[in-house]
Design a protein around this motif. Sequence first.
Motif, PDB file in Angstrom:
ATOM      1  N   THR A 101       0.834  -1.203   0.000  1.00 14.40           N
ATOM      2  CA  THR A 101       0.000   0.000   0.000  1.00 14.40           C
ATOM      3  C   THR A 101       0.869   1.253   0.000  1.00 14.40           C
ATOM      4  OG1 THR A 101      -1.735  -1.186   1.185  1.00 14.40           O
ATOM      5  CG2 THR A 101      -1.838   1.216   1.221  1.00 14.40           C
ATOM      6  N   ILE A 102       1.900   1.246   0.816  1.00 14.97           N
ATOM      7  CA  ILE A 102       2.818   2.389   0.858  1.00 14.97           C
ATOM      8  C   ILE A 102       3.510   2.550  -0.491  1.00 14.97           C
ATOM      9  CG2 ILE A 102       4.938   3.310   1.894  1.00 14.97           C
ATOM     10  CD1 ILE A 102       4.028   1.940   4.521  1.00 14.97           C
ATOM     11  N   TYR A 103       3.974   1.432  -1.052  1.00 13.65           N
ATOM     12  CA  TYR A 103       4.619   1.497  -2.356  1.00 13.65           C
ATOM     13  C   TYR A 103       3.663   2.016  -3.425  1.00 13.65           C
ATOM     14  CZ  TYR A 103       8.991  -0.917  -1.172  1.00 13.65           C
ATOM     15  OH  TYR A 103      10.218  -1.265  -0.675  1.00 13.65           O
ATOM     16  N   ALA A 104       2.419   1.575  -3.406  1.00  9.74           N
ATOM     17  CA  ALA A 104       1.439   2.040  -4.389  1.00  9.74           C
ATOM     18  C   ALA A 104       1.210   3.548  -4.246  1.00  9.74           C
ATOM     19  CB  ALA A 104       0.130   1.277  -4.241  1.00  9.74           C
TER      20      ALA A 104
ATOM     21  N   ALA B 201       6.135  14.133  -1.186  1.00  7.07           N
ATOM     22  CA  ALA B 201       5.312  13.070  -0.599  1.00  7.07           C
ATOM     23  C   ALA B 201       5.855  11.699  -0.979  1.00  7.07           C
ATOM     24  CB  ALA B 201       3.863  13.213  -1.048  1.00  7.07           C
ATOM     25  N   PHE B 202       6.287  11.542  -2.217  1.00 10.02           N
ATOM     26  CA  PHE B 202       6.878  10.281  -2.675  1.00 10.02           C
ATOM     27  C   PHE B 202       8.088   9.900  -1.818  1.00 10.02           C
ATOM     28  CE2 PHE B 202      10.704   9.311  -5.270  1.00 10.02           C
ATOM     29  CZ  PHE B 202      10.548   7.929  -5.347  1.00 10.02           C
ATOM     30  N   ALA B 203       9.003  10.836  -1.638  1.00  6.84           N
ATOM     31  CA  ALA B 203      10.208  10.555  -0.857  1.00  6.84           C
ATOM     32  C   ALA B 203       9.856  10.216   0.587  1.00  6.84           C
ATOM     33  CB  ALA B 203      11.155  11.744  -0.917  1.00  6.84           C
ATOM     34  N   TRP B 204       8.920  10.942   1.157  1.00  7.20           N
ATOM     35  CA  TRP B 204       8.504  10.680   2.540  1.00  7.20           C
ATOM     36  C   TRP B 204       7.871   9.299   2.661  1.00  7.20           C
ATOM     37  CZ3 TRP B 204       3.333  10.343   4.333  1.00  7.20           C
ATOM     38  CH2 TRP B 204       3.223  10.173   5.715  1.00  7.20           C
ATOM     39  N   LEU B 205       7.015   8.943   1.719  1.00 10.29           N
ATOM     40  CA  LEU B 205       6.350   7.634   1.773  1.00 10.29           C
ATOM     41  C   LEU B 205       7.358   6.492   1.756  1.00 10.29           C
ATOM     42  CD1 LEU B 205       3.322   8.421  -0.524  1.00 10.29           C
ATOM     43  CD2 LEU B 205       3.166   7.568   1.832  1.00 10.29           C
ATOM     44  N   LEU B 206       8.400   6.623   0.960  1.00 11.90           N
ATOM     45  CA  LEU B 206       9.392   5.540   0.924  1.00 11.90           C
ATOM     46  C   LEU B 206      10.104   5.362   2.258  1.00 11.90           C
ATOM     47  CD1 LEU B 206      11.124   5.554  -2.576  1.00 11.90           C
ATOM     48  CD2 LEU B 206       9.407   3.992  -1.664  1.00 11.90           C
ATOM     49  N   THR B 207      10.177   6.413   3.055  1.00  9.71           N
ATOM     50  CA  THR B 207      10.822   6.269   4.367  1.00  9.71           C
ATOM     51  C   THR B 207       9.961   5.469   5.338  1.00  9.71           C
ATOM     52  OG1 THR B 207       9.919   8.302   5.337  1.00  9.71           O
ATOM     53  CG2 THR B 207      11.989   8.490   4.099  1.00  9.71           C
ATOM     54  N   LEU B 208       8.696   5.265   5.019  1.00 12.07           N
ATOM     55  CA  LEU B 208       7.789   4.528   5.902  1.00 12.07           C
ATOM     56  C   LEU B 208       7.887   3.015   5.744  1.00 12.07           C
ATOM     57  CD1 LEU B 208       4.561   6.709   5.506  1.00 12.07           C
ATOM     58  CD2 LEU B 208       6.356   6.897   7.244  1.00 12.07           C
TER      59      LEU B 208
ATOM     60  N   TYR C 293      14.227   0.341  -2.187  1.00 12.21           N
ATOM     61  CA  TYR C 293      14.103   0.997  -3.490  1.00 12.21           C
ATOM     62  C   TYR C 293      13.996  -0.037  -4.615  1.00 12.21           C
ATOM     63  CZ  TYR C 293      15.870   5.001  -0.839  1.00 12.21           C
ATOM     64  OH  TYR C 293      16.066   5.985   0.093  1.00 12.21           O
ATOM     65  N   ALA C 294      14.751  -1.128  -4.502  1.00 12.81           N
ATOM     66  CA  ALA C 294      14.701  -2.167  -5.531  1.00 12.81           C
ATOM     67  C   ALA C 294      13.309  -2.790  -5.601  1.00 12.81           C
ATOM     68  CB  ALA C 294      15.747  -3.241  -5.240  1.00 12.81           C
ATOM     69  N   ALA C 295      12.739  -3.109  -4.457  1.00 11.74           N
ATOM     70  CA  ALA C 295      11.395  -3.688  -4.439  1.00 11.74           C
ATOM     71  C   ALA C 295      10.377  -2.672  -4.950  1.00 11.74           C
ATOM     72  CB  ALA C 295      11.042  -4.144  -3.029  1.00 11.74           C
ATOM     73  N   TYR C 296      10.541  -1.426  -4.593  1.00 11.15           N
ATOM     74  CA  TYR C 296       9.646  -0.369  -5.052  1.00 11.15           C
ATOM     75  C   TYR C 296       9.616  -0.292  -6.579  1.00 11.15           C
ATOM     76  CZ  TYR C 296       8.178   4.260  -6.489  1.00 11.15           C
ATOM     77  OH  TYR C 296       7.576   5.289  -7.155  1.00 11.15           O
ATOM     78  N   GLY C 297      10.751  -0.524  -7.205  1.00 13.95           N
ATOM     79  CA  GLY C 297      10.841  -0.429  -8.656  1.00 13.95           C
ATOM     80  C   GLY C 297       9.823  -1.299  -9.374  1.00 13.95           C
ATOM     81  N   GLY C 298       9.606  -2.501  -8.885  1.00 14.95           N
ATOM     82  CA  GLY C 298       8.627  -3.386  -9.513  1.00 14.95           C
ATOM     83  C   GLY C 298       7.211  -2.850  -9.390  1.00 14.95           C
ATOM     84  N   ILE C 299       6.891  -2.305  -8.236  1.00 12.52           N
ATOM     85  CA  ILE C 299       5.567  -1.726  -8.022  1.00 12.52           C
ATOM     86  C   ILE C 299       5.409  -0.475  -8.892  1.00 12.52           C
ATOM     87  CG2 ILE C 299       3.964  -0.811  -6.293  1.00 12.52           C
ATOM     88  CD1 ILE C 299       4.859  -3.849  -5.957  1.00 12.52           C
ATOM     89  N   TYR C 300       6.457   0.311  -9.003  1.00 15.32           N
ATOM     90  CA  TYR C 300       6.431   1.525  -9.824  1.00 15.32           C
ATOM     91  C   TYR C 300       6.122   1.195 -11.286  1.00 15.32           C
ATOM     92  CZ  TYR C 300       7.990   5.674 -12.299  1.00 15.32           C
ATOM     93  OH  TYR C 300       8.047   6.751 -13.126  1.00 15.32           O
ATOM     94  N   ILE C 301       6.718   0.153 -11.797  1.00 19.98           N
ATOM     95  CA  ILE C 301       6.490  -0.222 -13.197  1.00 19.98           C
ATOM     96  C   ILE C 301       5.020  -0.542 -13.427  1.00 19.98           C
ATOM     97  CG2 ILE C 301       6.950  -2.036 -14.911  1.00 19.98           C
ATOM     98  CD1 ILE C 301       9.882  -2.021 -13.770  1.00 19.98           C
TER      99      ILE C 301
ATOM    100  N   GLY D 179       9.109 -10.151  -8.953  1.00 16.79           N
ATOM    101  CA  GLY D 179      10.462  -9.856  -8.471  1.00 16.79           C
ATOM    102  C   GLY D 179      10.453  -8.998  -7.226  1.00 16.79           C
ATOM    103  N   ALA D 180       9.598  -7.979  -7.199  1.00 20.14           N
ATOM    104  CA  ALA D 180       9.493  -7.132  -6.010  1.00 20.14           C
ATOM    105  C   ALA D 180       9.020  -7.949  -4.816  1.00 20.14           C
ATOM    106  CB  ALA D 180       8.533  -5.978  -6.285  1.00 20.14           C
TER     107      ALA D 180
END
Length: 107
Positions: free
Chosen positions: A4-7, A42-49, A59-67, A96-97
């Motif tokens: 959810t955070i990644y989304a 907001a994006f940068a802050w969310l990733l810190t959560l 960040y690597a796992a986030y990449g799959g969700i981002y795609i 992969g994520a």
Amino acid sequence: MTYTIYAAAALAEIAGCFAFWAWWRLDKSALWLIPGVISLIAFAWLLTLVEANAAGRAYAAYGGIYIAASLGWLWLAEGVRPDRWDIIGAAVCIAGASIILLAPRGA
């Protein structure tokens, strides 16, 4: 919760970058940059959560969700429906994520 955070982070990043795209490439008003910058903050802050023992892994796992989220944006915001290759590629990225996120790791 992590997905959810990644989304949410992906939506914030895509919206922020799209605001810059709209200003630069679509000749929209420079006022588009204001919500764009706020969205990128907001994006940068969310990733810190995200609970992760290393920023690079988060960040690597986030990449799959981002795609996958980018293809959703393509369809919903730009009106271009992803084709089967887009869907297959996104599924591989989410797999992969998930491997990165859910792998059992020692303490």
